[in-house]
Design an enzyme around this catalytic site. Structure first.
Site, PDB file in Angstrom:
ATOM      1  N   GLY A  60       0.842  -1.196   0.000  1.00 45.58           N
ATOM      2  CA  GLY A  60       0.000   0.000   0.000  1.00 45.58           C
ATOM      3  C   GLY A  60       0.868   1.233   0.000  1.00 45.58           C
TER       4      GLY A  60
ATOM      5  N   SER B  88       2.979   3.591   2.338  1.00 48.23           N
ATOM      6  CA  SER B  88       3.526   3.567   3.696  1.00 48.23           C
ATOM      7  C   SER B  88       3.348   4.893   4.440  1.00 48.23           C
ATOM      8  CB  SER B  88       5.000   3.165   3.659  1.00 48.23           C
ATOM      9  OG  SER B  88       5.753   4.025   2.848  1.00 48.23           O
TER      10      SER B  88
ATOM     11  N   CYS C 283       6.227  -5.464   0.960  1.00 45.31           N
ATOM     12  CA  CYS C 283       6.378  -4.176   0.286  1.00 45.31           C
ATOM     13  C   CYS C 283       6.141  -3.017   1.257  1.00 45.31           C
ATOM     14  CB  CYS C 283       5.465  -4.147  -0.935  1.00 45.31           C
ATOM     15  SG  CYS C 283       5.992  -2.949  -2.146  1.00 45.31           S
TER      16      CYS C 283
ATOM     17  N   ARG D 197      12.937   3.222  -0.269  1.00 40.38           N
ATOM     18  CA  ARG D 197      11.633   3.137  -0.959  1.00 40.38           C
ATOM     19  C   ARG D 197      11.823   3.246  -2.473  1.00 40.38           C
ATOM     20  NH1 ARG D 197       7.381   7.185   1.750  1.00 40.38           N
ATOM     21  NH2 ARG D 197       6.061   6.288   0.129  1.00 40.38           N
TER      22      ARG D 197
ATOM     23  N   ARG E 218       6.671  -0.762  -7.331  1.00 39.90           N
ATOM     24  CA  ARG E 218       7.336   0.351  -6.621  1.00 39.90           C
ATOM     25  C   ARG E 218       7.952  -0.153  -5.308  1.00 39.90           C
ATOM     26  NH1 ARG E 218       4.765   4.949  -5.106  1.00 39.90           N
ATOM     27  NH2 ARG E 218       2.835   3.892  -4.694  1.00 39.90           N
TER      28      ARG E 218
ATOM     29  N   HIS F 201       5.262  -9.197  -3.645  1.00 35.77           N
ATOM     30  CA  HIS F 201       3.868  -9.459  -3.240  1.00 35.77           C
ATOM     31  C   HIS F 201       3.440 -10.888  -3.573  1.00 35.77           C
ATOM     32  CE1 HIS F 201       2.605  -5.185  -2.679  1.00 35.77           C
ATOM     33  NE2 HIS F 201       3.509  -4.935  -3.598  1.00 35.77           N
TER      34      HIS F 201
ATOM     35  N   GLU G 252       1.051 -12.424  -2.379  1.00 37.25           N
ATOM     36  CA  GLU G 252      -0.419 -12.459  -2.348  1.00 37.25           C
ATOM     37  C   GLU G 252      -1.029 -12.165  -3.717  1.00 37.25           C
ATOM     38  OE1 GLU G 252       1.506 -10.113  -1.263  1.00 37.25           O
ATOM     39  OE2 GLU G 252       0.612  -8.129  -1.562  1.00 37.25           O
TER      40      GLU G 252
END
Ligand code: GLN
Length: 190
Positions: free
Chosen positions: A50, A52, A82, A110, A139, A174, A176
């Site tokens: 998401g 941060s 992430c 980042r 990202r 990720h 997921e």
């Protein structure tokens, strides 16, 4: 009994909840965590992808960040993907004022692979897994420094993209967002 929470403030938390179901958990054992009282019901926690900065502000404002740190320090396993790994870091490179939980003794950088247009997939060898995983990088951050208690579990292009410090885990990518539930299953056994 194992009940797993997914921080549900912002980001791709629903994808993690589905992945946990695919990894074998019953619906009642997958909990969306938005308040301290939700956190109190779970045995382990996933921090999803998401933004941060946004999520950090909300964690601070509602006292949930403090509660997560207390539980993690008492031994609750936590896995950040992430954004989640950024939130777990001790330092965020170039952003000394960004809110973070400071659980993992690492510095993260980042957007270390470039902007959103530079999102990509790449096979990743993760320590402890015979077959490579498909890493989805959006990202994504990388770990640029780590303390002695932290172990690198995976690298990509020479950059550290997965770490473990006891029962705390961070991945730049990720899992997921793929059909592969091996990392979720592994986290359930930590
Ligand atoms: N770059 C985002 C951040 O710094 C993280 C991106 C992600 O979670 N996919 O918050």
């Amino acid at each position: 009994m194992l009940r797993v929470g997914v921080l549900g403030v912002q980001g791709d938390f629903e994808k993690h909840m589905l992945a946990l179901r695919r990894a074998g958990l019953a619906a009642k054992d997958v909990v969306e965590v938005r308040l301290v009282e939700h956190l109190n019901k779970v045995d382990r926690l996933i921090l999803p992808g998401g933004e941060s900065t946004t999520v950090g502000l909300l964690l601070e404002r509602y006292g949930l960040g403090h509660a997560i740190v207390e539980r993690a320090e008492a031994g609750m396993p936590v896995w950040g993907t992430c954004m989640g790994m950024i939130l777990m870091a001790r330092e965020v490179a170039g952003r000394p004022n960004q809110y973070r939980l400071g659980l993992l003794d690492v510095t993260v950088e980042r957007n270390a692979f470039g902007a959103q247009v530079h999102s990509f997939e790449a096979p990743v060898s993760v320590e402890g897994f015979d077959q490579r995983l498909t890493g989805v990088f959006i990202r994504s951050p990388v770990v640029s420094q780590m303390g002695p208690g932290v172990k690198a579990l995976a690298k990509l292009e020479g950059k550290i993209v997965a770490v473990r410090q006891g029962s705390l885990v961070g991945t730049s990518f990720h899992p997921e967002l793929t059909d592969d539930t091996r990392l979720h299953e592994w986290f359930l056994k930590l």
